[in-house]
Design an enzyme around this catalytic site. Structure first.
Site, PDB file in Angstrom:
ATOM      1  N   LYS A  55       3.668  -0.858  -3.853  1.00 32.90           N
ATOM      2  CA  LYS A  55       4.106   0.048  -4.794  1.00 32.90           C
ATOM      3  C   LYS A  55       4.538  -0.685  -6.170  1.00 32.90           C
ATOM      4  CE  LYS A  55       7.741   0.540  -2.264  1.00 32.90           C
ATOM      5  NZ  LYS A  55       7.397  -0.286  -0.838  1.00 32.90           N
ATOM      6  N   ARG A 134      15.328   6.383  -1.164  1.00 32.62           N
ATOM      7  CA  ARG A 134      14.944   5.927   0.066  1.00 32.62           C
ATOM      8  C   ARG A 134      15.376   6.715   1.147  1.00 32.62           C
ATOM      9  NH1 ARG A 134      13.525   0.440  -1.714  1.00 32.62           N
ATOM     10  NH2 ARG A 134      12.406  -0.721   0.219  1.00 32.62           N
ATOM     11  N   ARG A 173       3.641 -12.991  -0.521  1.00 34.18           N
ATOM     12  CA  ARG A 173       4.203 -12.623  -1.669  1.00 34.18           C
ATOM     13  C   ARG A 173       4.843 -14.054  -2.221  1.00 34.18           C
ATOM     14  NH1 ARG A 173       7.133  -7.416  -2.386  1.00 34.18           N
ATOM     15  NH2 ARG A 173       8.060  -8.097  -0.558  1.00 34.18           N
ATOM     16  N   ARG A 206      10.581 -14.312  -1.363  1.00 33.64           N
ATOM     17  CA  ARG A 206      11.907 -13.277  -1.575  1.00 33.64           C
ATOM     18  C   ARG A 206      12.548 -13.448  -0.179  1.00 33.64           C
ATOM     19  NH1 ARG A 206      10.492  -7.490  -3.300  1.00 33.64           N
ATOM     20  NH2 ARG A 206      11.636  -6.830  -1.451  1.00 33.64           N
ATOM     21  N   ARG A 217      13.320  -4.365   7.985  1.00 31.38           N
ATOM     22  CA  ARG A 217      12.723  -3.484   6.720  1.00 31.38           C
ATOM     23  C   ARG A 217      11.889  -2.323   7.172  1.00 31.38           C
ATOM     24  NH1 ARG A 217      10.503  -7.569   2.926  1.00 31.38           N
ATOM     25  NH2 ARG A 217      10.023  -5.816   1.560  1.00 31.38           N
TER      26      ARG A 217
HETATM   27  P1  AP5 Z   1       4.302  -5.313  -3.782  1.00 34.55           P
HETATM   28  O1  AP5 Z   1       3.499  -4.695  -5.030  1.00 34.55           O
HETATM   29  O2  AP5 Z   1       5.389  -6.524  -4.246  1.00 34.55           O
HETATM   30  O3  AP5 Z   1       4.817  -4.268  -2.830  1.00 34.55           O
HETATM   31  P2  AP5 Z   1       5.900  -3.266  -2.789  1.00 34.55           P
HETATM   32  O4  AP5 Z   1       5.405  -2.378  -2.004  1.00 34.55           O
HETATM   33  O5  AP5 Z   1       6.430  -3.204  -4.044  1.00 34.55           O
HETATM   34  O6  AP5 Z   1       6.745  -4.113  -1.727  1.00 34.55           O
HETATM   35  P3  AP5 Z   1       8.527  -4.361  -1.635  1.00 34.55           P
HETATM   36  O7  AP5 Z   1       8.717  -5.447  -0.571  1.00 34.55           O
HETATM   37  O8  AP5 Z   1       8.782  -4.598  -3.000  1.00 34.55           O
HETATM   38  O9  AP5 Z   1       9.031  -2.860  -1.095  1.00 34.55           O
HETATM   39  P4  AP5 Z   1      10.471  -2.655  -0.785  1.00 34.55           P
HETATM   40  O10 AP5 Z   1      10.435  -1.318  -0.722  1.00 34.55           O
HETATM   41  O11 AP5 Z   1      10.643  -3.542   0.832  1.00 34.55           O
HETATM   42  O12 AP5 Z   1      11.152  -3.662  -1.492  1.00 34.55           O
HETATM   43  P5  AP5 Z   1      12.290  -3.137  -2.595  1.00 34.55           P
HETATM   44  O13 AP5 Z   1      12.259  -4.171  -3.538  1.00 34.55           O
HETATM   45  O14 AP5 Z   1      12.100  -1.789  -3.389  1.00 34.55           O
HETATM   46  O15 AP5 Z   1       2.904  -5.989  -3.173  1.00 34.55           O
HETATM   47  C1  AP5 Z   1       3.199  -7.081  -2.149  1.00 34.55           C
HETATM   48  C2  AP5 Z   1       2.420  -8.187  -1.925  1.00 34.55           C
HETATM   49  O16 AP5 Z   1       0.943  -7.902  -1.995  1.00 34.55           O
HETATM   50  C3  AP5 Z   1       2.324  -8.840  -3.233  1.00 34.55           C
HETATM   51  O17 AP5 Z   1       2.310 -10.234  -3.074  1.00 34.55           O
HETATM   52  C4  AP5 Z   1       1.215  -8.267  -4.081  1.00 34.55           C
HETATM   53  O18 AP5 Z   1       0.523  -9.394  -5.135  1.00 34.55           O
HETATM   54  C5  AP5 Z   1       0.136  -8.173  -3.145  1.00 34.55           C
HETATM   55  N1  AP5 Z   1      -0.631  -7.105  -3.296  1.00 34.55           N
HETATM   56  C6  AP5 Z   1      -0.182  -5.736  -3.637  1.00 34.55           C
HETATM   57  N2  AP5 Z   1      -1.362  -4.969  -3.626  1.00 34.55           N
HETATM   58  C7  AP5 Z   1      -2.271  -5.597  -3.131  1.00 34.55           C
HETATM   59  C8  AP5 Z   1      -3.757  -5.407  -2.783  1.00 34.55           C
HETATM   60  N3  AP5 Z   1      -4.146  -3.899  -2.879  1.00 34.55           N
HETATM   61  N4  AP5 Z   1      -4.367  -6.233  -2.070  1.00 34.55           N
HETATM   62  C9  AP5 Z   1      -3.900  -7.534  -1.914  1.00 34.55           C
HETATM   63  N5  AP5 Z   1      -2.716  -7.850  -2.195  1.00 34.55           N
HETATM   64  C10 AP5 Z   1      -2.052  -6.828  -2.634  1.00 34.55           C
HETATM   65  O19 AP5 Z   1      13.614  -3.377  -2.093  1.00 34.55           O
HETATM   66  C11 AP5 Z   1      14.384  -4.542  -1.613  1.00 34.55           C
HETATM   67  C12 AP5 Z   1      15.362  -4.121  -0.642  1.00 34.55           C
HETATM   68  O20 AP5 Z   1      16.538  -3.583  -1.799  1.00 34.55           O
HETATM   69  C13 AP5 Z   1      15.639  -3.035   0.447  1.00 34.55           C
HETATM   70  O21 AP5 Z   1      15.056  -3.737   1.612  1.00 34.55           O
HETATM   71  C14 AP5 Z   1      16.970  -2.864   0.510  1.00 34.55           C
HETATM   72  O22 AP5 Z   1      17.883  -3.634   1.065  1.00 34.55           O
HETATM   73  C15 AP5 Z   1      17.353  -2.750  -0.984  1.00 34.55           C
HETATM   74  N6  AP5 Z   1      17.092  -1.275  -1.611  1.00 34.55           N
HETATM   75  C16 AP5 Z   1      16.155  -1.289  -2.658  1.00 34.55           C
HETATM   76  N7  AP5 Z   1      16.159   0.147  -2.907  1.00 34.55           N
HETATM   77  C17 AP5 Z   1      17.089   0.748  -2.301  1.00 34.55           C
HETATM   78  C18 AP5 Z   1      17.513   2.190  -1.819  1.00 34.55           C
HETATM   79  N8  AP5 Z   1      17.130   3.079  -2.764  1.00 34.55           N
HETATM   80  N9  AP5 Z   1      18.209   2.427  -0.946  1.00 34.55           N
HETATM   81  C19 AP5 Z   1      18.935   1.521  -0.173  1.00 34.55           C
HETATM   82  N10 AP5 Z   1      18.570  -0.199  -0.393  1.00 34.55           N
HETATM   83  C20 AP5 Z   1      17.680  -0.201  -1.390  1.00 34.55           C
HETATM   84 MG    MG Z   2       8.337  -3.979  -5.077  1.00 31.62          MG
END
Ligand code: AP5
Ligand code: MG
Length: 271
Positions: A55, A134, A173, A206, A217
């Site tokens: 994402k 979420r 990552r 991370r 997660r």
């Molecule tokens: P990346 O683009 O970083 O993936 P992502 O979908 O953004 O993954 P996240 O881990 O950031 O999602 P998340 O939803 O768990 O975390 P968030 O930060 O929102 O890509 C991943 C890796 O793959 C990278 O290394 C990239 O280079 C590689 N890649 C990407 N595309 C590729 C491709 N096509 N081919 C090959 N490689 C590729 O949330 C973190 C935490 O915060 C949550 O767990 C929760 O505790 C809290 N939180 C955040 N928002 C909320 C909310 N609204 N409500 C409650 N808790 C929340």
């Molecule tokens: Mg992300």
């Protein structure tokens, strides 16, 4: 200069891509992103998908094309982690602890952070919400906030990927400790191994990418976030697509999906 969070100052948009108002809170001025190819009208999008599906990677590409601001609640939590403890409320500390273990932060904390940053949702450049909403509670609250501002979501993009590929993406990552640029050990390595190509900062893993937190997660996603697909499908906003392939391939797929959707509604406003 237009400043996010400052209603009434909707003036010139500059070229600088910054998210300070989102990451650091409403007391900080923020210049919305834009570029020469920016879409003729603001796009307001939500990105859905399991952790690690890509994402954030797609949001950055789409932000460059549409001029919309990439707003990730996960990034807000990671920025908050860097604050001195005395500047964090007990509720925010509890949210950070939950997040480290892979659990969701409470809806109350998330909604407070978003409400404080309402100026970013009003931004005339549009927005790309990544990681918010979420839960159904968050989605309903967002709907209410936007109705109050006479704004609406244009599309909800849901990315889908097999679990094995997700685990590989999360396991490799690495993120720059300073500028937060995202790399991958296999698919997007930095030239300098453990240093950021852009600023030279150290590349770190991370906390929540440890295997035990990833399991939590994924379970949280299935229970709390996956139901949002139905929520947005019922509203006619959901577009699902495969997140397999390279980031550029997925990006092209996304742009095509947006064009198809847009040509059915408003032909001149394709991003
Ligand atoms: P990346 O683009 O970083 O993936 P992502 O979908 O953004 O993954 P996240 O881990 O950031 O999602 P998340 O939803 O768990 O975390 P968030 O930060 O929102 O890509 C991943 C890796 O793959 C990278 O290394 C990239 O280079 C590689 N890649 C990407 N595309 C590729 C491709 N096509 N081919 C090959 N490689 C590729 O949330 C973190 C935490 O915060 C949550 O767990 C929760 O505790 C809290 N939180 C955040 N928002 C909320 C909310 N609204 N409500 C409650 N808790 C929340
Ligand atoms: Mg992300």
């Amino acid at each position: 200069m237009f400043r996010c969070g400052r209603p009434g100052q909707e003036g010139t948009v500059t070229q600088k891509h910054a998210r300070e108002g989102w990451l650091q809170g409403p007391t900080i001025d923020c210049v919305p992103p834009t570029n020469g190819d920016a879409s003729p009208r603001p796009w307001r999008m939500v990105l859905l998908g399991a952790p690690g599906v890509g994402k954030g990677t797609q949001a950055e590409l789409l932000a460059g094309r549409t001029g919309a601001c990439h707003l990730s609640t996960g990034d807000v939590f990671r920025a908050a982690k860097l604050l001195p403890a005395c500047e964090r409320t007990p509720a925010l500390n509890a949210a950070l602890e939950a997040s480290k273990a892979g659990h969701l932060a409470s809806d109350a904390v998330v909604l407070e952070l978003v409400a404080e940053r309402m100026g970013c949702l009003r931004c005339r450049g549009g927005f790309l919400l990544d990681g918010f909403p979420r839960t159904v509670v968050q989605a309903e609250a967002l709907e209410e906030l936007l109705v109050g501002e006479a704004l609406a979501i244009d599309v909800v993009l849901s990315y889908e990927l097999p679990l094995g590929t997700i685990v590989a993406r999360l396991g490799g990552r690495r993120t720059c400790a300073d500028c937060k640029m995202v790399y991958h050990t296999q698919t997007k390595p930095s030239r300098l191994a453990d240093r950021c190509d852009s600023c030279g900062g150290a590349l770190v893993q991370r906390d929540d990418d440890r295997p035990e937190a990833v399991t939590v997660r994924m379970a949280e996603y299935q229970t709390s976030t996956a139901p949002l697909c139905d929520f947005y499908r019922r509203r006619g906003l959901l577009v699902t697509m495969s997140a397999e392939g390279t980031p550029d391939e997925i990006y092209q797929r996304t742009v095509e999906a947006l064009k198809t959707r847009d040509s059915a509604a408003e032909p001149s406003s394709t991003p």
